[in-house]
Design an enzyme around this catalytic site. Structure first.
Site, PDB file in Angstrom:
ATOM      1  N   GLU A  22     -25.289 -40.238  38.859  1.00  0.00           N
ATOM      2  CA  GLU A  22     -25.660 -41.272  37.883  1.00  0.00           C
ATOM      3  C   GLU A  22     -24.544 -42.255  37.541  1.00  0.00           C
ATOM      4  OE1 GLU A  22     -27.410 -39.103  34.623  1.00  0.00           O
ATOM      5  OE2 GLU A  22     -28.681 -37.939  35.946  1.00  0.00           O
ATOM      6  N   GLU A  52     -34.547 -33.966  42.320  1.00  0.00           N
ATOM      7  CA  GLU A  52     -34.846 -33.411  40.984  1.00  0.00           C
ATOM      8  C   GLU A  52     -36.305 -33.721  40.581  1.00  0.00           C
ATOM      9  OE1 GLU A  52     -31.939 -34.483  38.038  1.00  0.00           O
ATOM     10  OE2 GLU A  52     -30.262 -34.309  39.407  1.00  0.00           O
TER      11      GLU A  52
HETATM   12  O1  G3I Z   1     -24.963 -22.284  28.770  1.00  0.00           O
HETATM   13  C1  G3I Z   1     -24.915 -22.683  27.376  1.00  0.00           C
HETATM   14  C2  G3I Z   1     -25.166 -21.476  26.495  1.00  0.00           C
HETATM   15  O2  G3I Z   1     -24.092 -20.536  26.678  1.00  0.00           O
HETATM   16  C3  G3I Z   1     -25.229 -21.944  25.051  1.00  0.00           C
HETATM   17  O3  G3I Z   1     -25.569 -20.846  24.217  1.00  0.00           O
HETATM   18  C4  G3I Z   1     -26.284 -23.031  24.881  1.00  0.00           C
HETATM   19  C5  G3I Z   1     -26.288 -23.536  23.467  1.00  0.00           C
HETATM   20  O4  G3I Z   1     -26.785 -24.821  23.438  1.00  0.00           O
HETATM   21  O5  G3I Z   1     -26.002 -24.140  25.782  1.00  0.00           O
HETATM   22  C6  G3I Z   1     -26.019 -23.710  27.142  1.00  0.00           C
HETATM   23  O6  G3I Z   1     -25.723 -24.829  27.960  1.00  0.00           O
HETATM   24  C7  G3I Z   1     -26.827 -25.765  28.085  1.00  0.00           C
HETATM   25  C8  G3I Z   1     -27.156 -25.878  29.579  1.00  0.00           C
HETATM   26  O7  G3I Z   1     -28.184 -26.892  29.784  1.00  0.00           O
HETATM   27  C9  G3I Z   1     -27.655 -24.570  30.174  1.00  0.00           C
HETATM   28  O8  G3I Z   1     -28.862 -24.221  29.547  1.00  0.00           O
HETATM   29  C10 G3I Z   1     -26.362 -27.109  27.556  1.00  0.00           C
HETATM   30  O9  G3I Z   1     -26.187 -27.016  26.158  1.00  0.00           O
HETATM   31  C11 G3I Z   1     -27.413 -28.176  27.876  1.00  0.00           C
HETATM   32  O10 G3I Z   1     -26.910 -29.470  27.525  1.00  0.00           O
HETATM   33  C12 G3I Z   1     -27.704 -28.183  29.378  1.00  0.00           C
HETATM   34  O11 G3I Z   1     -28.733 -29.152  29.604  1.00  0.00           O
HETATM   35  C13 G3I Z   1     -28.888 -29.513  30.989  1.00  0.00           C
HETATM   36  C14 G3I Z   1     -28.492 -31.002  31.154  1.00  0.00           C
HETATM   37  O12 G3I Z   1     -28.737 -31.424  32.515  1.00  0.00           O
HETATM   38  C15 G3I Z   1     -27.030 -31.235  30.846  1.00  0.00           C
HETATM   39  O13 G3I Z   1     -26.225 -30.490  31.737  1.00  0.00           O
HETATM   40  C16 G3I Z   1     -30.346 -29.342  31.345  1.00  0.00           C
HETATM   41  O14 G3I Z   1     -30.690 -27.967  31.300  1.00  0.00           O
HETATM   42  C17 G3I Z   1     -30.590 -29.882  32.761  1.00  0.00           C
HETATM   43  O15 G3I Z   1     -31.989 -29.841  33.088  1.00  0.00           O
HETATM   44  C18 G3I Z   1     -30.127 -31.334  32.862  1.00  0.00           C
HETATM   45  O16 G3I Z   1     -30.275 -31.731  34.212  1.00  0.00           O
HETATM   46  C19 G3I Z   1     -29.963 -33.117  34.496  1.00  0.00           C
HETATM   47  C20 G3I Z   1     -29.258 -33.156  35.852  1.00  0.00           C
HETATM   48  O17 G3I Z   1     -28.104 -32.358  35.820  1.00  0.00           O
HETATM   49  C21 G3I Z   1     -28.948 -34.596  36.233  1.00  0.00           C
HETATM   50  N1  G3I Z   1     -30.188 -35.412  36.247  1.00  0.00           N
HETATM   51  C22 G3I Z   1     -30.901 -35.382  34.964  1.00  0.00           C
HETATM   52  C23 G3I Z   1     -31.257 -33.941  34.605  1.00  0.00           C
HETATM   53  C24 G3I Z   1     -32.071 -33.883  33.323  1.00  0.00           C
HETATM   54  O18 G3I Z   1     -31.315 -34.345  32.243  1.00  0.00           O
END
Ligand code: G3I
Length: 370
Positions: free
Chosen positions: A168, A283
């Protein structure tokens, strides 16, 4: 021969029956009756003959308690995409301190199930720890990229199907030159960070296909048009610089209440392919937040939207892979951000919350079949 109904006609029938297409091929109607969606061969069974790998994103087996889902992922997919486990905030939370526990559990799971891992993602503006967000000089940023990419790419060399090296980089709404996204990387290094990231990845793994991954280029909107234009200009610039980049990753986060810019998207993809890039769908999911109707009607609308999109992409080039962003509606990321007016859950993925195949699955089967 009458009895020898080809697999493709079966899959066509399943897709046709599934999305209610009126023109089901006569001979296949019998086939559609003979096979339920559940009995059709898994999506990964076609890749050896079709050359198109299928996969999906998910949480690491070390943290994913849903064992049945993991079994379905292994059944359907050639590739496993870490939804979050290989992002910087997970792998290098403090400078030089690496944590690959989740990434290793995905690599081990993939090895046990004859799958490959799609590395996601090395350089992004998001999912970075505070110490990275606080980088201010080009020297610091370059050093951080050198250590991070060398460490992560070398660890998984030979077990990664492809790397999303830069994720991105384009955001015209940030109003910066080139429509580039405002990020710590751009602020410290300028757009040269993209070329640097790919050169570092290539230097560490000479074999693996390297991808630039982007979203938001599909629809007939001004924003999508601007994004297509800026992304194509960057891809052209990278080609002119001989940046070692092989693929464009089309994230394909679709919304079936929107209208494709068929001409604009086709022209964009044509230019990308002309520049020598291979395509990956990385995705795929379909947001049905605005679609009225019962589950079956919404599932058919989602499947039709996927079919329309894949028709456009495949008319340009068969992608190397198709990955959905999750396998089951049960765990879609979309549910955190979108709520339907009728209060029901979104249905964006190939399997429903009961892990049963949906019409979207049948459409995927149709496109990944030879
Ligand atoms: O692993 C921690 C956990 O230990 C903690 O207790 C919890 C508390 O909030 O957070 C957990 O991490 C989260 C992680 O997902 C794993 O579940 C993060 O907060 C959360 O921000 C993260 O969100 C992901 C996001 O990307 C940011 O990385 C989404 O699941 C994921 O679907 C999303 O995927 C992105 C692609 O990478 C790029 N393209 C867009 C897509 C959708 O946004």
């Amino acid at each position: 021969m009458r009895g020898d109904i080809s697999r493709r006609s079966v899959v066509l029938a399943l897709a046709g029956a599934a999305i209610g297409a009126p023109a089901i091929i006569g001979a296949s109607r019998h086939a559609a009756a003979a096979f339920s969606l559940e009995l059709a061969p898994p999506l990964r069974s076609h890749s050896r003959t079709s050359g198109i790998k299928f996969g999906c994103a998910g949480a690491a087996p070390s943290v994913q308690r849903d064992r049945i889902l993991l079994e379905k992922i292994a059944t359907e997919g050639d590739i496993f995409v870490p939804e979050s486990s290989l992002k910087w905030d997970q792998t290098e939370p403090r400078p030089g301190e690496f944590d690959f526990a989740e990434g290793d559990s995905i690599a081990a799971f993939a090895a046990r199930n004859d799958m490959l891992v799609h590395g996601h993602t090395l350089v992004w503006y998001a999912a970075i720890p505070p110490w990275v967000s606080q980088l201010t000089t080009s020297g610091e940023a370059r050093a951080a990229l050198e250590r991070h990419i060398a460490t992560e790419v070398s660890r998984y060399r030979g077990r990664i199907w492809a790397w999303d090296v830069v994720n991105e980089p384009i955001e015209p709404a940030d109003r910066l030159d080139g429509g580039y996204r405002n990020s710590v990387w751009l602020r410290c290094l300028g757009i040269a960070y993209v070329d640097l990231a790919f050169r570092l990845a290539r230097a560490t793994d000479p074999q693996v296909p390297l991808s630039l991954n982007e979203y938001g280029i599909e629809y007939a909107t001004e924003a999508a048009g601007r994004k297509r234009q800026a992304l194509l200009a960057l891809l052209r610039k990278l080609r002119d610089q001989n940046t070692p980049i092989d693929c464009l990753g089309l994230q394909s986060h679709l919304d079936c209440s929107q209208t494709f810019d068929r001409a604009g998207l086709t022209a964009f993809l044509q230019n990308v392919v002309k520049l020598g890039y291979r395509l990956m769908i990385t995705e795929l999911d379909v947001n049905d937040v605005k679609i009225r109707g019962n589950d079956a009607e919404r599932d058919r609308a989602v499947a039709r939207h996927v079919a329309e999109y894949l028709d456009i992409v495949f008319s340009m080039e068969r992608p190397l892979s198709i990955a959905t962003w999750g396998l089951s509606d049960r765990y879609t990321w979309l549910r955190q951000y979108y709520k339907r007016a009728d209060g029901t859950a979104l249905r964006p993925l190939p399997l429903d919350t009961g892990l049963d195949r949906k019409p979207m699955w049948a459409e995927l089967a149709r496109f990944v079949s030879p």
